[in-house]
Design an enzyme around this catalytic site. Sequence first.
Site, PDB file in Angstrom:
ATOM      1  N   HIS A 144      42.067  48.491  23.674  1.00 32.59           N
ATOM      2  CA  HIS A 144      43.045  49.057  24.600  1.00 32.59           C
ATOM      3  C   HIS A 144      44.000  47.998  25.142  1.00 32.59           C
ATOM      4  CE1 HIS A 144      41.693  53.170  24.792  1.00 32.59           C
ATOM      5  NE2 HIS A 144      40.447  52.806  25.034  1.00 32.59           N
ATOM      6  N   CYS A 234      47.744  49.913  21.758  1.00 32.44           N
ATOM      7  CA  CYS A 234      48.871  50.757  22.159  1.00 32.44           C
ATOM      8  C   CYS A 234      49.982  49.907  22.765  1.00 32.44           C
ATOM      9  CB  CYS A 234      48.434  51.793  23.190  1.00 32.44           C
ATOM     10  SG  CYS A 234      47.266  53.019  22.584  1.00 32.44           S
TER      11      CYS A 234
END
Length: 254
Positions: A144, A234
């Site tokens: 993440h 991301c």
Amino acid sequence: MAKKWIARIIFIVALCVFLYSGFNLGYTYYKYYKVNKDNKELREKVVKITHKQRQVKKKGKVGYDANALKRSIDFKKLKSINNDIIGWIYIPHTAIDYAILKGANNDTYLHHNYYRQYSFAGCIFMDTINKKDFSDDNTILYGHNMKNGSMFAGLKQYATQSYMDSHPYIYVYLPDGSLSIYDIFSTNIYQADSKMYSKGNDYQQYMAKILSTSLAREDVDTKNKANLLMLSTCSAAHSVRRNVVYGRFDQNIH
């Protein structure tokens, strides 16, 4: 009288909004604190710095990090915690210093920690298409992009050439006690459904695609094959764009 009641209602509503916002802020802080605490405690348990430095077969282009070569990872202890732990990734002078896991699918450790407990930060994990011994031509790791800079948030820094030059290697520690070193050579941005998330590729064609869209890059010998390590995160929350950093296998040492 009516004005007083209206004022009281407005005050109560404002107070509720304030308390709710404060609770959310405090809870968010606690979640980040818990993630950092858990990962720090795991490092303290399993990461050891030995007095003996590993002997490299060849020197890297700018020299390897001395502390990285002195590190050892207690995989026996890691395996007792979670047998899905298959390696440890470390990039010196960054926050990237984590266990690598491989779950039953790509959702297993998306929001679960190495204790298999819910965690919004999840873990660093390998794509299920890959072999856990890192023997594929392209091994994909996900993490993440956390707002506090943890997990794989630091990958976005590699869009700057100077940052890539000063953070040139990925160190992957394996359960057999060896250390694989990857030379970072390209930063890219892909869509989440990009066909670049694949293995079994024609090496020269795949490399040409990587280098043709690089935000920052290093010179690389595309004629001589070497396995790749693809780190992905991301670009932003709820974004379909991904920041990707590529490393090219340099050597494995014991």
